[in-house]
Design a protein around this motif. Structure first.
Motif, PDB file in Angstrom:
ATOM      1  N   ILE A  71       0.849  -1.205   0.000  1.00  0.00           N
ATOM      2  CA  ILE A  71       0.000   0.000   0.000  1.00  0.00           C
ATOM      3  C   ILE A  71       0.881   1.251   0.000  1.00  0.00           C
ATOM      4  CG2 ILE A  71      -1.728   1.307   1.326  1.00  0.00           C
ATOM      5  CD1 ILE A  71      -2.847  -1.218  -0.042  1.00  0.00           C
ATOM      6  N   LYS A  72       1.924   1.199   0.810  1.00  0.00           N
ATOM      7  CA  LYS A  72       2.842   2.340   0.884  1.00  0.00           C
ATOM      8  C   LYS A  72       3.491   2.577  -0.484  1.00  0.00           C
ATOM      9  CE  LYS A  72       6.808   3.823   3.622  1.00  0.00           C
ATOM     10  NZ  LYS A  72       8.079   3.155   3.309  1.00  0.00           N
ATOM     11  N   ARG A  73       3.912   1.487  -1.103  1.00  0.00           N
ATOM     12  CA  ARG A  73       4.565   1.584  -2.407  1.00  0.00           C
ATOM     13  C   ARG A  73       3.593   2.105  -3.469  1.00  0.00           C
ATOM     14  NH1 ARG A  73       8.615   2.520  -5.571  1.00  0.00           N
ATOM     15  NH2 ARG A  73       9.345   0.825  -6.904  1.00  0.00           N
ATOM     16  N   LEU A  74       2.334   1.663  -3.409  1.00  0.00           N
ATOM     17  CA  LEU A  74       1.330   2.143  -4.370  1.00  0.00           C
ATOM     18  C   LEU A  74       1.132   3.648  -4.216  1.00  0.00           C
ATOM     19  CD1 LEU A  74      -1.355  -0.723  -4.204  1.00  0.00           C
ATOM     20  CD2 LEU A  74       0.161  -0.197  -6.131  1.00  0.00           C
ATOM     21  N   ALA A  75       1.206   4.122  -2.965  1.00  0.00           N
ATOM     22  CA  ALA A  75       1.065   5.554  -2.719  1.00  0.00           C
ATOM     23  C   ALA A  75       2.271   6.292  -3.314  1.00  0.00           C
ATOM     24  CB  ALA A  75       0.965   5.812  -1.223  1.00  0.00           C
ATOM     25  N   GLU A  76       3.455   5.768  -3.035  1.00  0.00           N
ATOM     26  CA  GLU A  76       4.708   6.362  -3.500  1.00  0.00           C
ATOM     27  C   GLU A  76       4.756   6.462  -5.036  1.00  0.00           C
ATOM     28  OE1 GLU A  76       7.926   4.527  -1.100  1.00  0.00           O
ATOM     29  OE2 GLU A  76       8.684   4.002  -3.096  1.00  0.00           O
ATOM     30  N   LEU A  77       4.226   5.427  -5.704  1.00  0.00           N
ATOM     31  CA  LEU A  77       4.258   5.408  -7.167  1.00  0.00           C
ATOM     32  C   LEU A  77       3.130   6.249  -7.779  1.00  0.00           C
ATOM     33  CD1 LEU A  77       4.936   1.591  -7.691  1.00  0.00           C
ATOM     34  CD2 LEU A  77       6.462   3.436  -8.412  1.00  0.00           C
ATOM     35  N   GLY A  78       2.240   6.753  -6.920  1.00  0.00           N
ATOM     36  CA  GLY A  78       1.113   7.547  -7.439  1.00  0.00           C
ATOM     37  C   GLY A  78      -0.018   6.685  -7.971  1.00  0.00           C
ATOM     38  N   VAL A  79      -0.076   5.431  -7.563  1.00  0.00           N
ATOM     39  CA  VAL A  79      -1.140   4.540  -8.040  1.00  0.00           C
ATOM     40  C   VAL A  79      -2.416   4.709  -7.207  1.00  0.00           C
ATOM     41  CG1 VAL A  79      -1.795   2.131  -8.406  1.00  0.00           C
ATOM     42  CG2 VAL A  79       0.539   2.864  -8.909  1.00  0.00           C
ATOM     43  N   LEU A  80      -2.259   4.858  -5.889  1.00  0.00           N
ATOM     44  CA  LEU A  80      -3.450   4.942  -5.026  1.00  0.00           C
ATOM     45  C   LEU A  80      -4.411   6.054  -5.445  1.00  0.00           C
ATOM     46  CD1 LEU A  80      -2.649   4.350  -1.247  1.00  0.00           C
ATOM     47  CD2 LEU A  80      -3.687   2.789  -2.899  1.00  0.00           C
ATOM     48  N   PRO A  81      -3.903   7.272  -5.696  1.00  0.00           N
ATOM     49  CA  PRO A  81      -4.838   8.351  -6.058  1.00  0.00           C
ATOM     50  C   PRO A  81      -5.614   8.083  -7.346  1.00  0.00           C
ATOM     51  CG  PRO A  81      -2.594   9.191  -5.826  1.00  0.00           C
ATOM     52  CD  PRO A  81      -2.529   7.737  -5.584  1.00  0.00           C
ATOM     53  N   VAL A  82      -5.076   7.212  -8.219  1.00  0.00           N
ATOM     54  CA  VAL A  82      -5.821   6.898  -9.437  1.00  0.00           C
ATOM     55  C   VAL A  82      -7.024   6.012  -9.093  1.00  0.00           C
ATOM     56  CG1 VAL A  82      -5.679   5.829 -11.736  1.00  0.00           C
ATOM     57  CG2 VAL A  82      -3.736   7.091 -10.822  1.00  0.00           C
ATOM     58  N   ILE A  83      -6.865   5.196  -8.065  1.00  0.00           N
ATOM     59  CA  ILE A  83      -7.984   4.347  -7.626  1.00  0.00           C
ATOM     60  C   ILE A  83      -9.011   5.209  -6.893  1.00  0.00           C
ATOM     61  CG2 ILE A  83      -8.624   2.383  -6.174  1.00  0.00           C
ATOM     62  CD1 ILE A  83      -5.827   1.237  -6.729  1.00  0.00           C
ATOM     63  N   SER A  84      -8.534   6.077  -6.002  1.00  0.00           N
ATOM     64  CA  SER A  84      -9.415   7.039  -5.331  1.00  0.00           C
ATOM     65  C   SER A  84      -8.552   8.181  -4.817  1.00  0.00           C
ATOM     66  CB  SER A  84     -10.158   6.365  -4.176  1.00  0.00           C
ATOM     67  OG  SER A  84     -10.776   7.349  -3.387  1.00  0.00           O
ATOM     68  N   PRO A  85      -8.917   9.434  -5.142  1.00  0.00           N
ATOM     69  CA  PRO A  85      -8.025  10.561  -4.818  1.00  0.00           C
ATOM     70  C   PRO A  85      -7.788  10.752  -3.325  1.00  0.00           C
ATOM     71  CG  PRO A  85     -10.161  11.320  -5.673  1.00  0.00           C
ATOM     72  CD  PRO A  85     -10.118   9.848  -5.862  1.00  0.00           C
ATOM     73  N   PHE A  86      -8.614  10.123  -2.470  1.00  0.00           N
ATOM     74  CA  PHE A  86      -8.491  10.394  -1.037  1.00  0.00           C
ATOM     75  C   PHE A  86      -7.676   9.346  -0.286  1.00  0.00           C
ATOM     76  CE2 PHE A  86     -12.622  11.850  -2.632  1.00  0.00           C
ATOM     77  CZ  PHE A  86     -12.407  13.217  -2.525  1.00  0.00           C
ATOM     78  N   LEU A  87      -7.272   8.280  -0.986  1.00  0.00           N
ATOM     79  CA  LEU A  87      -6.567   7.200  -0.276  1.00  0.00           C
ATOM     80  C   LEU A  87      -5.140   7.603   0.060  1.00  0.00           C
ATOM     81  CD1 LEU A  87      -7.683   4.066  -2.326  1.00  0.00           C
ATOM     82  CD2 LEU A  87      -8.660   4.954  -0.196  1.00  0.00           C
ATOM     83  N   LYS A  88      -4.696   7.149   1.246  1.00  0.00           N
ATOM     84  CA  LYS A  88      -3.323   7.443   1.658  1.00  0.00           C
ATOM     85  C   LYS A  88      -2.631   6.141   2.031  1.00  0.00           C
ATOM     86  CE  LYS A  88      -4.315  11.897   3.783  1.00  0.00           C
ATOM     87  NZ  LYS A  88      -5.578  11.670   4.500  1.00  0.00           N
ATOM     88  N   GLY A  89      -1.331   6.096   1.818  1.00  0.00           N
ATOM     89  CA  GLY A  89      -0.582   4.893   2.195  1.00  0.00           C
ATOM     90  C   GLY A  89       0.575   5.300   3.073  1.00  0.00           C
ATOM     91  N   ASP A  90       0.277   5.904   4.205  1.00  0.00           N
ATOM     92  CA  ASP A  90       1.338   6.486   5.026  1.00  0.00           C
ATOM     93  C   ASP A  90       1.682   5.605   6.231  1.00  0.00           C
ATOM     94  OD1 ASP A  90      -0.964   6.750   6.405  1.00  0.00           O
ATOM     95  OD2 ASP A  90      -1.113   8.921   6.211  1.00  0.00           O
ATOM     96  N   GLY A  91       2.456   6.174   7.132  1.00  0.00           N
ATOM     97  CA  GLY A  91       2.878   5.443   8.323  1.00  0.00           C
ATOM     98  C   GLY A  91       1.706   5.028   9.204  1.00  0.00           C
TER      99      GLY A  91
END
Ligand code: ATP
Ligand code: MG
Length: 422
Positions: A227-247
């Motif tokens: 999940i963290k990596r998906l956030a880092e690569l900018g994939v999460l926001p494409v699935i939903s702009p509000f998702l976060k993959g943080d600590g």
């Protein structure tokens, strides 16, 4: 390279015998069978994997039918597109006729036509998943590796097989991240560039398929890294702009694992993933991923309870107050909030409900109250509620104490709130 030793070493004996029997029967039919995909990758890595994928140069369905008639394996399912599933003890074997796949447009399901083993390997997602092992007796154990998957395994690289791969099927972006994080690998440089270029192709993928890939991620040992990596690569926001993959996600996923058993984890992870959203932000996510009614209810309850948590942050709260606040919520939504809350008191109150309060029952039931002289209807309903509340708050414990309380309610000066006072 020959991997006979690895197969003999890693596969359980009976499963190995079955695989050899399948190959023998194939050869008699003038066909050949290969192990393919994950099992080959994991045999080279020395990881156990008993999910067997077999490809058949021939007719996989007929072969599977024949095997099920002559062995202990059962034919679970088959498909006219040349795939069949066998079950043997606790193992399943997927068998498929070698095939060629083409994509009419990005994100479409592939068009399947008959092909060769080479075609069947090049249609695959990554080089490390595009190797096969021959099972025929004349080259038993031989590794067939046309795309240098073994070399990539050795260099810890995830590599696609052609530049159009991610745009043909953008679920491979999610799959790639899953393997990268599971195995501790990295995307090969050109693959990484193409991934970045094609992230928006995820918009061509149906909600069901994206959700399925997230479900696979949530079955990994530590999904937070993906999940963290998906956030880092900018994939999460494409699935939903509000998702976060943080600590925060990493910490809470880890806590979820410490507090729960594996079967419950995927839905808890899903609810934690959307925890920072508002109800109105959640709505498009539910639609985009075609989330089931059950999981949607769990997510909505999670967010509703989140906004009421302050009510549980009182030191002198009676168990019955906690019970009445929480009884309308899905237990899983309560569990998610217990995991998410950083306030020890809130956490403890939620856990108290989940582990104890929700199971509290009175010893006396309606029948027994009838025998004590209560009439069915509001009088009895009220009495049961009072008994239950007293039990929750520890004011009664034994059956005898409940009876005593019930009888006191029958006393002439007792009025239920539901009756107008005279
Ligand atoms: P896992 O350990 O995750 O189960 P696996 O390799 O067995 O790994 P599966 O999802 O069971 O993965 O798929 C089996 C094989 O099918 C993969 O190894 C891969 O070669 C191929 N495959 C699966 N999904 C895709 C896809 N979207 N595009 C191309 N090939 C795929
Ligand atoms: Mg598999």
């Amino acid at each position: 390279m020959n991997l006979a030793w690895q197969i003999e070493q890693y596969l359980p004996r009976q499963l190995l015998e079955l695989v050899k029997d399948i190959s023998r029967q194939a050869v008699e039919r003038g066909e050949r069978v290969y192990l393919v995909g994950g099992i080959v990758r994991d045999s080279l890595l020395g990881y156990p994997n008993f999910d067997l994928d077999l490809v058949v140069e021939g007719d996989a369905v007929k072969l599977a039918q024949q095997v099920s008639e002559t062995s202990q394996a059962r034919l679970l399912a088959y498909h006219r597109f040349g795939t069949a599933k066998l079950r043997y003890e606790n193992f399943t074997l997927d068998m498929a006729t070698v095939r060629k796949e083409t994509y009419a447009r990005p994100g479409a399901l592939p068009t399947v036509t008959p092909g060769t083993l080479q075609d069947d390997l090049i249609r695959r997602d990554f080089s490390i998943n595009a190797m096969s092992i021959s099972l025929a007796s004349n080259n038993y154990g031989e590794l067939i590796d046309p795309y240098q998957g073994k070399n990539d395994l050795e260099h810890h690289l995830i590599r696609i097989l052609h530049p159009g791969s991610f745009s043909d099927d953008a679920t491979r972006i999610l799959r790639g991240v899953r393997y990268e994080q599971r195995l501790g690998f990295k995307f090969e440089a050109q693959t990484a560039q193409l991934l970045k270029r094609d992230i928006s192709m995820l918009d061509t993928i149906s909600g069901d398929r994206i959700r399925h890939e997230l479900e696979l991620i949530f079955r990994e040992k530590q999904p937070e890294s993906a999940i963290k990596r998906l956030a880092e690569l900018g994939v999460l926001p494409v699935i939903s702009p509000f998702l976060k993959g943080d600590g925060w996600i990493a910490e809470k996923f880890d806590r979820a694992r410490r507090l729960n058993k594996p079967p419950q984890l995927p839905s808890l992870y899903f609810c934690l993933l959307i925890y920072s959203l508002s109800e109105s932000e959640l709505e498009p996510f539910l639609t985009r991923l075609n989330i089931s009614a059950k999981l949607s209810r769990m997510m909505l309850d999670t967010l509703r309870l989140k906004t009421s948590l302050a009510l549980l942050d009182k030191p002198s709260q009676k168990p019955s107050e906690i019970y009445y606040l929480l009884r309308e919520y899905e237990p899983a939504a309560i569990q998610v909030n217990a995991i998410a809350s950083d306030y020890p008191m809130v956490h403890n109150h939620l856990q108290l409900f989940l582990t104890k309060l929700r199971y509290v029952r009175t010893a006396l039931n309606g029948e027994e109250l009838k025998r004590l002289g209560f009439s069915t209807g509001p009088e009895m309903g009220k009495a049961l509620q009072i008994l239950h509340k007293a039990k929750l708050d520890g004011e009664v414990d034994t059956r005898a104490e409940e009876e005593k309380l019930a009888l006191s309610l029958k006393a002439p000066n007792f009025r239920t709130d539901l009756e107008p006072s005279r």
